[in-house]
Design a protein around this motif. Structure first.
Motif, PDB file in Angstrom:
ATOM      1  N   THR A   1       0.843  -1.198   0.000  1.00  0.00           N
ATOM      2  CA  THR A   1       0.000   0.000   0.000  1.00  0.00           C
ATOM      3  C   THR A   1       0.876   1.245   0.000  1.00  0.00           C
ATOM      4  O   THR A   1       1.832   1.338   0.771  1.00  0.00           O
ATOM      5  CB  THR A   1      -0.922   0.025   1.247  1.00  0.00           C
ATOM      6  OG1 THR A   1      -1.695  -1.180   1.249  1.00  0.00           O
ATOM      7  CG2 THR A   1      -1.846   1.227   1.231  1.00  0.00           C
ATOM      8  N   ASN A   2       0.536   2.189  -0.858  1.00  0.00           N
ATOM      9  CA  ASN A   2       1.226   3.475  -0.883  1.00  0.00           C
ATOM     10  C   ASN A   2       0.574   4.370   0.156  1.00  0.00           C
ATOM     11  O   ASN A   2      -0.522   4.880  -0.040  1.00  0.00           O
ATOM     12  CB  ASN A   2       1.127   4.101  -2.277  1.00  0.00           C
ATOM     13  CG  ASN A   2       1.814   5.454  -2.356  1.00  0.00           C
ATOM     14  OD1 ASN A   2       2.325   5.975  -1.367  1.00  0.00           O
ATOM     15  ND2 ASN A   2       1.807   6.044  -3.540  1.00  0.00           N
ATOM     16  N   GLN A   3       1.261   4.578   1.272  1.00  0.00           N
ATOM     17  CA  GLN A   3       0.734   5.417   2.351  1.00  0.00           C
ATOM     18  C   GLN A   3       1.159   6.876   2.220  1.00  0.00           C
ATOM     19  O   GLN A   3       0.787   7.697   3.044  1.00  0.00           O
ATOM     20  CB  GLN A   3       1.174   4.868   3.709  1.00  0.00           C
ATOM     21  CG  GLN A   3       0.558   3.540   4.025  1.00  0.00           C
ATOM     22  CD  GLN A   3       0.872   3.083   5.433  1.00  0.00           C
ATOM     23  OE1 GLN A   3       1.955   3.327   5.959  1.00  0.00           O
ATOM     24  NE2 GLN A   3      -0.080   2.414   6.048  1.00  0.00           N
ATOM     25  N   GLU A  38       1.621  10.622   0.060  1.00  0.00           N
ATOM     26  CA  GLU A  38       0.674  11.532  -0.581  1.00  0.00           C
ATOM     27  C   GLU A  38       0.948  11.695  -2.066  1.00  0.00           C
ATOM     28  O   GLU A  38       0.197  12.375  -2.767  1.00  0.00           O
ATOM     29  CB  GLU A  38       0.719  12.890   0.124  1.00  0.00           C
ATOM     30  CG  GLU A  38       0.261  12.801   1.568  1.00  0.00           C
ATOM     31  CD  GLU A  38       0.251  14.142   2.268  1.00  0.00           C
ATOM     32  OE1 GLU A  38       0.402  15.186   1.600  1.00  0.00           O
ATOM     33  OE2 GLU A  38       0.083  14.142   3.495  1.00  0.00           O
ATOM     34  N   ARG A  39       2.035  11.069  -2.548  1.00  0.00           N
ATOM     35  CA  ARG A  39       2.388  11.141  -3.972  1.00  0.00           C
ATOM     36  C   ARG A  39       2.442   9.739  -4.565  1.00  0.00           C
ATOM     37  O   ARG A  39       2.675   8.765  -3.840  1.00  0.00           O
ATOM     38  CB  ARG A  39       3.757  11.805  -4.156  1.00  0.00           C
ATOM     39  CG  ARG A  39       3.818  13.218  -3.636  1.00  0.00           C
ATOM     40  CD  ARG A  39       5.117  13.894  -3.943  1.00  0.00           C
ATOM     41  NE  ARG A  39       6.310  13.049  -3.789  1.00  0.00           N
ATOM     42  CZ  ARG A  39       7.520  13.430  -4.107  1.00  0.00           C
ATOM     43  NH1 ARG A  39       7.738  14.635  -4.592  1.00  0.00           N
ATOM     44  NH2 ARG A  39       8.550  12.633  -3.939  1.00  0.00           N
ATOM     45  N   ASP A  44      -0.561   4.607  -7.116  1.00  0.00           N
ATOM     46  CA  ASP A  44      -1.062   5.913  -6.698  1.00  0.00           C
ATOM     47  C   ASP A  44      -1.164   6.022  -5.189  1.00  0.00           C
ATOM     48  O   ASP A  44      -1.221   5.012  -4.477  1.00  0.00           O
ATOM     49  CB  ASP A  44      -2.437   6.180  -7.328  1.00  0.00           C
ATOM     50  CG  ASP A  44      -2.358   6.367  -8.832  1.00  0.00           C
ATOM     51  OD1 ASP A  44      -1.335   6.895  -9.310  1.00  0.00           O
ATOM     52  OD2 ASP A  44      -3.314   5.964  -9.527  1.00  0.00           O
ATOM     53  N   ALA A  45      -1.212   7.258  -4.692  1.00  0.00           N
ATOM     54  CA  ALA A  45      -1.357   7.501  -3.250  1.00  0.00           C
ATOM     55  C   ALA A  45      -2.631   6.820  -2.750  1.00  0.00           C
ATOM     56  O   ALA A  45      -3.694   6.945  -3.356  1.00  0.00           O
ATOM     57  CB  ALA A  45      -1.413   8.998  -2.989  1.00  0.00           C
ATOM     58  N   GLY A  46      -2.498   6.061  -1.676  1.00  0.00           N
ATOM     59  CA  GLY A  46      -3.637   5.355  -1.083  1.00  0.00           C
ATOM     60  C   GLY A  46      -3.994   4.049  -1.770  1.00  0.00           C
ATOM     61  O   GLY A  46      -4.840   3.300  -1.277  1.00  0.00           O
ATOM     62  N   ALA A  47      -3.383   3.746  -2.899  1.00  0.00           N
ATOM     63  CA  ALA A  47      -3.708   2.526  -3.645  1.00  0.00           C
ATOM     64  C   ALA A  47      -2.914   1.330  -3.114  1.00  0.00           C
ATOM     65  O   ALA A  47      -1.876   1.486  -2.472  1.00  0.00           O
ATOM     66  CB  ALA A  47      -3.427   2.725  -5.127  1.00  0.00           C
ATOM     67  N   SER A  48      -3.428   0.121  -3.390  1.00  0.00           N
ATOM     68  CA  SER A  48      -2.785  -1.122  -2.960  1.00  0.00           C
ATOM     69  C   SER A  48      -2.662  -2.093  -4.118  1.00  0.00           C
ATOM     70  O   SER A  48      -3.438  -2.027  -5.076  1.00  0.00           O
ATOM     71  CB  SER A  48      -3.607  -1.801  -1.853  1.00  0.00           C
ATOM     72  OG  SER A  48      -3.664  -1.007  -0.706  1.00  0.00           O
ATOM     73  N   THR A  73      10.117   7.885  -5.714  1.00  0.00           N
ATOM     74  CA  THR A  73       9.133   8.968  -5.630  1.00  0.00           C
ATOM     75  C   THR A  73       9.614  10.184  -6.420  1.00  0.00           C
ATOM     76  O   THR A  73       8.967  11.216  -6.417  1.00  0.00           O
ATOM     77  CB  THR A  73       8.886   9.382  -4.155  1.00  0.00           C
ATOM     78  OG1 THR A  73      10.141   9.736  -3.566  1.00  0.00           O
ATOM     79  CG2 THR A  73       8.238   8.254  -3.382  1.00  0.00           C
TER      80      THR A  73
END
Length: 193
Positions: free
Chosen positions: A64-66, A68-69, A133-137, A170
């Motif tokens: 998971t991308n925790q 913001e970018r 993406d940010a928030g995506a898994s 990033t």
């Protein structure tokens, strides 16, 4: 007549067990993420704990991308984790035991070749780069077969194929994606031969 029915039932039961006699069974009792890099959070879930020759234990890894970018992830074989193994030592100890993990994603990939009987595996050196993406898994299922194990213990998830390890970025620089995941495997008592 009852004696014949009892003998027939007993014989059928032994035939049914014949494939299980002598096969060592293993149970994955724990899987823990000990560290996870940068903005990426890794989780592991045991979906099927028992491993025998006929049926693998299953581990599901989720990244998971925790941050913001968006994060770019580069891996080899399958995205985002690549082809994985379990090893009994996190160092290059010559006595360590390495065990391949297999994924249904290998069958869909043009970058992974698994030899007959899972004895050999080759991973293409061409990287797969995608953005998380940010928030995506992203989730990948891996199988662990009992006939690949020779002893219980604590194992560590590693990427050991041709020196190609997953990386993330990033911005302009790439950092090795090197999480530490410990998997505890116990032997289940087996039926004697």
């Amino acid at each position: 007549m009852k004696r014949r029915a009892v003998l027939a039932t007993g014989a059928l039961s032994l035939v049914g067990l014949a494939g299980c006699l002598g096969d060592t069974e293993y149970r994955v009792t724990d899987a823990t993420v000990e560290s996870s890099p940068g903005p990426l959070a890794l989780s592991v879930r045991i979906t099927t704990p028992g491993a025998v020759i006929e049926h693998p234990a299953d581990l599901e890894l989720t990244l998971t991308n925790q941050g913001e970018r968006p994060v770019q992830i580069r891996s080899y074989g399958v995205w985002p984790f690549g082809a994985l193994s379990l090893t009994t030592s996190s160092t290059s100890d010559e006595n360590r035991l390495d065990v391949h993990l297999y994924s249904p994603a290998y069958e869909e990939s043009d970058s992974v070749e698994v030899g007959p009987g899972r004895a050999s595996m080759r991973v293409d050196g061409e990287p797969l780069t995608r953005t998380l993406d940010a928030g995506a898994s992203a989730t990948t299922l891996y199988h662990l077969y009992g006939d690949d194990l020779s002893r219980p213990g604590t194992y560590y998830v590693v990427q050991t194929f041709d020196g190609n390890e997953s990386e993330y970025s990033t911005g302009n620089e790439w950092t090795t994606f090197d999480p530490r995941v410990a998997v505890t495997i116990e032997e289940v008592s087996q039926l004697p031969l």
